[in-house]
Motif scaffolding. Sequence first.
Motif, PDB file in Angstrom:
ATOM      1  N   LEU A 650       0.858  -1.184   0.000  1.00 26.43           N
ATOM      2  CA  LEU A 650       0.000   0.000   0.000  1.00 26.43           C
ATOM      3  C   LEU A 650       0.897   1.237   0.000  1.00 26.43           C
ATOM      4  O   LEU A 650       1.582   1.522   0.986  1.00 26.43           O
ATOM      5  CB  LEU A 650      -0.907   0.009   1.225  1.00 26.43           C
ATOM      6  N   ASP A 651       0.902   1.949  -1.097  1.00 26.41           N
ATOM      7  CA  ASP A 651       1.730   3.145  -1.207  1.00 26.41           C
ATOM      8  C   ASP A 651       0.976   4.361  -0.665  1.00 26.41           C
ATOM      9  O   ASP A 651      -0.261   4.402  -0.627  1.00 26.41           O
ATOM     10  CB  ASP A 651       2.115   3.389  -2.669  1.00 26.41           C
ATOM     11  N   ASP A 652       1.762   5.348  -0.259  1.00 30.26           N
ATOM     12  CA  ASP A 652       1.212   6.640   0.182  1.00 30.26           C
ATOM     13  C   ASP A 652       0.215   6.501   1.335  1.00 30.26           C
ATOM     14  O   ASP A 652      -0.795   7.214   1.405  1.00 30.26           O
ATOM     15  CB  ASP A 652       0.542   7.372  -0.994  1.00 30.26           C
ATOM     16  N   ALA A 653       0.495   5.574   2.224  1.00 31.57           N
ATOM     17  CA  ALA A 653      -0.370   5.415   3.405  1.00 31.57           C
ATOM     18  C   ALA A 653      -0.054   6.512   4.421  1.00 31.57           C
ATOM     19  O   ALA A 653       1.083   6.981   4.532  1.00 31.57           O
ATOM     20  CB  ALA A 653      -0.154   4.049   4.036  1.00 31.57           C
ATOM     21  N   ILE A 654      -1.075   6.920   5.155  1.00 33.51           N
ATOM     22  CA  ILE A 654      -0.934   7.974   6.164  1.00 33.51           C
ATOM     23  C   ILE A 654      -1.443   7.449   7.504  1.00 33.51           C
ATOM     24  O   ILE A 654      -2.535   6.872   7.583  1.00 33.51           O
ATOM     25  CB  ILE A 654      -1.730   9.230   5.773  1.00 33.51           C
ATOM     26  N   ILE A 674       3.102   0.601   3.112  1.00 33.09           N
ATOM     27  CA  ILE A 674       2.771  -0.537   3.972  1.00 33.09           C
ATOM     28  C   ILE A 674       3.117  -1.811   3.208  1.00 33.09           C
ATOM     29  O   ILE A 674       2.612  -2.040   2.106  1.00 33.09           O
ATOM     30  CB  ILE A 674       1.282  -0.541   4.359  1.00 33.09           C
ATOM     31  N   ASP A 675       3.991  -2.624   3.788  1.00 30.73           N
ATOM     32  CA  ASP A 675       4.418  -3.844   3.116  1.00 30.73           C
ATOM     33  C   ASP A 675       3.270  -4.845   3.009  1.00 30.73           C
ATOM     34  O   ASP A 675       2.417  -4.947   3.895  1.00 30.73           O
ATOM     35  CB  ASP A 675       5.574  -4.494   3.866  1.00 30.73           C
ATOM     36  N   ALA A 703      -5.369   4.561   3.993  1.00 29.55           N
ATOM     37  CA  ALA A 703      -4.595   3.983   2.889  1.00 29.55           C
ATOM     38  C   ALA A 703      -5.535   3.698   1.730  1.00 29.55           C
ATOM     39  O   ALA A 703      -5.823   2.536   1.403  1.00 29.55           O
ATOM     40  CB  ALA A 703      -3.881   2.709   3.338  1.00 29.55           C
ATOM     41  N   GLY A 704      -6.053   4.745   1.137  1.00 31.86           N
ATOM     42  CA  GLY A 704      -6.989   4.573   0.040  1.00 31.86           C
ATOM     43  C   GLY A 704      -8.301   3.991   0.552  1.00 31.86           C
ATOM     44  O   GLY A 704      -8.939   4.538   1.440  1.00 31.86           O
TER      45      GLY A 704
END
Length: 717
Positions: A650-654, A674-675, A703-704
């Motif tokens: 998961l890219d660009d997670a906050i 997130i791996d 995360a989206g």
Amino acid sequence: MSSWLLDGVWNAAEVRDEHRSNAIGPQLDHAEWREVNVPGHWADIEPSLTTDGPLTYRTTVNTPSVDEGRRRFLTFDGIAYHADVWLDGAYLGDTEGYFAPHTFDVTDLWRLSPDHVIAVEVHCPPTEPGSRRTITGVLQDPSGPLTPNPGGIWQSVHLIDTGPVRIDALRVLCQDATVERAHLKMYARLDSDRSCAADVQTLVDGTVVAEHRITVAAGHNDVAWRIDLPRPALWWPRDLGDQHLVNVDVVVSIDGHPSDTTHRRTGLREVAWDDWTCSINGERMFLKGANLMPVDALLGRASDEHMRQLMEDAVELGLDMLRVHGHIAPTTIYDTADELGLLLMQDFPLQGVQRRQVRPAAIRQAQQMVDLLGHHPSVISWWAHDEPVAKPADGSVDQRQTLGLAGRARELATRVQRAVRDQAPTWNRSVLDPLVRRAIEDVDPTRRCVPHSGVLPHLPLLDGTDAHLYIGWTDGPISLLPRESARFPRLFRFVSEFGAPAAPRSPQTVATLQEHHWPDADWERFAKLTGTERWQYDQSTPPHLFLDDAPWIDATEQHQSDVITAWVTHLRRIAYRPTGGFCVRALNDHAANSGWGVIDLHGNRRPAFEALKAACQPVIVTIDPLPETTLPGRRFSLAVHVSSDLRDDLDDAIVDVTITNTDSTQTQRFTGTIDANAATYIGTINTISPEAGDITISAVLNAGRFGSSTTSRTTVA
């Protein structure tokens, strides 16, 4: 193939000596006999006919005679637990074991007359203190909630006609599977009434994939062969792909005429284990699971609708796997698991300390279990024996904890005693369990078999099995969980039992709690009904702190939710390091007076259902827990993790963290990737407790389409 279902109204009476001389034959006055339903348990007979049996069942049957060249068989799909069977006064044989079918050849006797009497004397010994002599698992658990005796003819009875050769058993095992090729390992036991040549034909989804001619002798004949299937459609767990199922039919023919046929539905997949981490078709999985208890302690009561609903509830919870705990379930459970992509760990119903006399029956029934269930792709492992240890008569393992130095010394002495006891070899653990495991592995080399469940590391290898840990219940407060998992990582490789019970809301239990002035309820009766004792609740929800039973029951349900949340989120944080998965103590209750399940006997969901569902989301954020209370000026450094079951990063997670106390509010934001299929360390937050008030730390993940939140709180004393 002709067949007749013999279910319906039979006659029954308690066993008396004269029954063995006249009740088994065709001439009998039924005036003193009761009409009962078959299939069914004798506990369901109203008004009650017996509590613990034994019982004699009778029915009359009229069917056409057996054609020349044909054979007729009488099959009982399930009798609990021992039975002696007669036809027209002639003794056919005996049965032992509640879950496997038992078949008798009645060809010659059926040709003598069109009218026949079937008589069955059924025994199911009651539960007794000490070692057990029946293989009934959790259906007769002396340490669990009060349950009725499961005795009776609880599954269907039928007549089947075949040709000269009958398929007595068929085992279909998927040895390995890839996108290029799959291999099925086939075994059949053929029962022939003569020596002859037989043609064995195997069909997969209606297409003939193997044919061979063999010579069979009169009696039983073992036949094994393999099938190679190119470019198979693989069966996957529910989150990894589709559940492709294939139909396998085996037809035995004599002189070109079908003699018998048997059907199995299976799936093509490959199971592998690395220590306690499971992979399906090469995909590593962190197994989120729960123990599936019997849908009802009387299995014959369980409806197909109720069983399917339980399996769908497991999917809704986000579980990947169920451990079929201490019993063999009705076939609907396994068929539904295959269709839904739910993995199953299957217990053989050995539970507690067994007597030495069970060894031959255990070996035989273990292999019958594989014959019955081996073709199901959902079944990924076998478990030979659950907790093959006895609780000491002095109660030194499970006794009241006392406060102060004396309590600590007593707890240490208890732990030492238990450790010493667990190192000593026992007949159950050292002899019976390896024999049962070997019996299972001899007939199924494609799956792992765990010899015993809940056994601590012991000599000579100091290598235990899965763990049954009750931190948050009888093994100390839930705050000990992070410390204990760091100190004893080997115990946390796979935790197959944890949690805490809620006090049941059954009429019997509530009446017991209200029998005397609260909190002086009839706790002895409560313990007999529920299998739990007051001192166990005193450690988490002391009854004397509540005005009456209603808020106390509410508090036990909340405690159950809190314990499950803490355990699941912690085990997911240490996924693969070292934990390969987990099983919550119980998905469901199998008795009205049980409180372990997140779903009660009638399908009602306890608050812990939503807690488990939240903790099993595909992606969750966690914070190291704060203590319940703290001192002013204490420094805290708490790690933040995100656990993901997804197959992609998961890219660009906050992750936004908020720390609130009486003095101030702080916020901190973490961003990054997130791996996939892992627990990812996000960062550490630091704070100091104020002079008074509460500290609340909350974390929110965005995360989206995946989101999660968690909160930790402490009070400054």
